[in-house]
Design a protein around this motif. Structure first.
Motif, short mmCIF file in Angstrom:
data_model
loop_
_atom_site.label_atom_id
_atom_site.label_comp_id
_atom_site.label_asym_id
_atom_site.label_seq_id
_atom_site.Cartn_x
_atom_site.Cartn_y
_atom_site.Cartn_z
N LYS A 1 0.83 -1.22 0.00
CA LYS A 1 0.00 0.00 0.00
C LYS A 1 0.86 1.27 0.00
N LEU A 2 1.85 1.27 -0.89
CA LEU A 2 2.72 2.44 -1.11
C LEU A 2 2.40 3.03 -2.47
N ALA A 3 2.49 4.36 -2.58
CA ALA A 3 2.33 5.02 -3.87
C ALA A 3 3.49 5.99 -4.06
N TYR A 4 4.31 5.74 -5.08
CA TYR A 4 5.44 6.60 -5.40
C TYR A 4 4.97 7.67 -6.38
N GLY A 5 5.32 8.93 -6.11
CA GLY A 5 4.90 10.00 -6.99
C GLY A 5 5.96 11.07 -7.14
N SER A 6 6.38 11.31 -8.37
CA SER A 6 7.34 12.38 -8.66
C SER A 6 6.56 13.63 -9.06
N VAL A 7 6.78 14.70 -8.31
CA VAL A 7 6.00 15.93 -8.51
C VAL A 7 6.35 16.57 -9.85
N SER A 8 5.30 16.92 -10.61
CA SER A 8 5.46 17.60 -11.89
C SER A 8 4.15 18.29 -12.21
N LEU A 9 4.06 18.90 -13.38
CA LEU A 9 2.78 19.47 -13.79
C LEU A 9 1.71 18.40 -13.92
N ARG A 10 2.13 17.14 -14.11
CA ARG A 10 1.17 16.04 -14.27
C ARG A 10 0.85 15.35 -12.94
N LEU A 11 1.53 15.75 -11.87
CA LEU A 11 1.22 15.22 -10.54
C LEU A 11 1.22 16.37 -9.54
N ASP A 12 0.03 16.79 -9.16
CA ASP A 12 -0.14 17.82 -8.15
C ASP A 12 -0.01 17.18 -6.78
N GLU A 13 0.94 17.66 -5.97
CA GLU A 13 1.23 16.98 -4.70
C GLU A 13 0.04 16.92 -3.75
N PRO A 14 -0.68 18.03 -3.49
CA PRO A 14 -1.84 17.92 -2.60
C PRO A 14 -2.91 16.95 -3.12
N LEU A 15 -3.12 16.93 -4.42
CA LEU A 15 -4.10 16.01 -5.01
C LEU A 15 -3.64 14.56 -4.86
N PHE A 16 -2.34 14.34 -5.05
CA PHE A 16 -1.76 13.01 -4.86
C PHE A 16 -1.95 12.54 -3.43
N ARG A 17 -1.68 13.41 -2.48
CA ARG A 17 -1.83 13.04 -1.07
C ARG A 17 -3.29 12.76 -0.72
N GLU A 18 -4.19 13.55 -1.30
CA GLU A 18 -5.62 13.34 -1.07
C GLU A 18 -6.06 11.97 -1.63
N PHE A 19 -5.58 11.64 -2.81
CA PHE A 19 -5.90 10.35 -3.42
C PHE A 19 -5.40 9.21 -2.53
N CYS A 20 -4.15 9.32 -2.09
CA CYS A 20 -3.56 8.26 -1.26
C CYS A 20 -4.34 8.07 0.04
N GLU A 21 -4.77 9.17 0.63
CA GLU A 21 -5.54 9.08 1.87
C GLU A 21 -6.85 8.33 1.63
N LYS A 22 -7.53 8.66 0.54
CA LYS A 22 -8.82 8.01 0.26
C LYS A 22 -8.65 6.52 -0.05
N TYR A 23 -7.58 6.18 -0.77
CA TYR A 23 -7.41 4.79 -1.22
C TYR A 23 -6.46 3.97 -0.35
N GLY A 24 -6.02 4.56 0.76
CA GLY A 24 -5.27 3.80 1.75
C GLY A 24 -3.81 3.53 1.39
N PHE A 25 -3.23 4.40 0.55
CA PHE A 25 -1.81 4.27 0.21
C PHE A 25 -0.98 5.26 1.04
N THR A 26 0.26 4.87 1.34
CA THR A 26 1.22 5.80 1.93
C THR A 26 1.93 6.52 0.79
N PRO A 27 1.84 7.86 0.70
CA PRO A 27 2.49 8.56 -0.41
C PRO A 27 3.99 8.71 -0.20
N ILE A 28 4.76 8.35 -1.22
CA ILE A 28 6.21 8.56 -1.21
C ILE A 28 6.47 9.65 -2.26
N VAL A 29 6.65 10.88 -1.76
CA VAL A 29 6.73 12.04 -2.65
C VAL A 29 8.19 12.42 -2.88
#
Length: 307
Positions: A145-173
């Motif tokens: 339940k890990l989600a790796y995300g590299s911040v860019s115009l195609r990955l908004d960090e707050p949106l990524f964190r919100e998604f991870c919270e809803k779907y039960g993933f730990t965000p690795i930013v």
């Protein structure tokens, strides 16, 4: 489970260079005076055949001429299919890619015997310039339940964190970069610089310029019990990070990549991968050059429960 035996692929009908995505996808090169669509279709069909020959279930849906969606061959950016029956739709950077979200494609998946309990539409933030491009921007370690995300115009960090919270993933930013000319510029999608398989991770650590972020990623991977198979930035430019592990209906695992990616690997790297699973590779040169994406981008994993 980290791997699925079913993938969705979109058959191109008017594939070509997309100027809208080229703004921040530095892999794209427009091939002029070339029959790009017919070459891309041939590459697509051979690729599908190789996957099916290994017992992988490939659901193909044809693209449409109207609306014109030159990047529809990369469906993993707009949709993901989850084991709890949810289908997630994502906010897309390029305006002409938003047309790729098609209800009939989801209906086709259902017609193939899969259950859809809910369509979770996250596309609204694109109206105010926030994007999260599916499993292009997020790399899931489903088992941990890990989600790796590299911040860019195609990955908004707050949106990524919100998604991870809803779907039960730990965000690795983290932030990853590639050299373009004399500049270090953000890599547009996480899935061109790393691939998470069941027992190993292929990753370009040289792209993570910040030492603390790099150390955190390394530590997270090691703590998940997976071997790190490191690739160079030059290999990353040859799409060696753009791989996906799948399985067939017998449960045999495979790592899928392009011929370009495969040929960039050293024998040591190939051997490291083959300790765990067989490699499937296919010539995707026209798709890679014009589209700036490779094998992994063409595969939308279907984890939905079967009826």
């Amino acid at each position: 489970m980290q791997t699925t035996d079913t993938v969705l692929m979109i058959e191109p009908i008017a594939f070509g260079y997309n100027a809208q995505t080229a703004e921040n996808n530095y892999f794209q090169i427009e091939q002029k005076d070339a029959d790009v669509q017919s070459k891309a279709l041939a590459e697509f069909n051979i690729f599908v055949g190789k996957l099916r020959n290994k017992g992988i279930n490939v659901i193909t849906v044809k693209d449409t001429l109207d609306p014109h969606t030159p990047d529809s061959i990369f469906p993993n950016n707009w949709v993901s299919f989850h084991k709890d029956g949810k289908v997630v739709l994502y906010p897309m950077f390029a305006i002409n890619r938003r047309e790729e979200r098609r209800d009939d494609i989801i209906e086709t998946i259902k017609d193939k015997g899969f259950e859809v309990s809910e369509i979770d539409d996250w596309s609204l933030p694109e109206a105010y310039g926030k994007f999260l491009e599916g499993t292009g921007s997020m790399i899931f370690d489903h088992d941990h339940k890990l989600a790796y995300g590299s911040v860019s115009l195609r990955l908004d960090e707050p949106l990524f964190r919100e998604f991870c919270e809803k779907y039960g993933f730990t965000p690795i930013v983290f932030h990853s970069f590639q050299t373009v000319g004399s500049e270090r510029l953000p890599i547009y999608h996480t899935n061109v610089m790393m691939c998470v398989a069941d027992r190993f991770v292929v990753i370009c650590l040289d792209c993570i310029d910040d030492e603390l972020e790099r150390s955190k990623v390394i530590e997270t991977i090691k703590n998940s019990g997976k071997e790190i198979i490191e690739i160079s930035e030059e290999q990353m430019q040859q799409f060696a990070g753009n791989m996906l592990q799948v399985q067939n209906t017998e449960g045999e695992k495979f790592l899928v990549m392009s011929q370009t990616a495969y040929q960039s690997l050293t024998q040591e790297q190939v051997s490291a991968i083959e300790k765990y699973c067989e490699i499937i590779y296919s010539d995707l040169n026209t798709i890679e050059v014009n589209g700036g994406g490779s094998a992994r981008c063409m595969l939308a994993e279907v984890f939905l429960p079967k009826k």
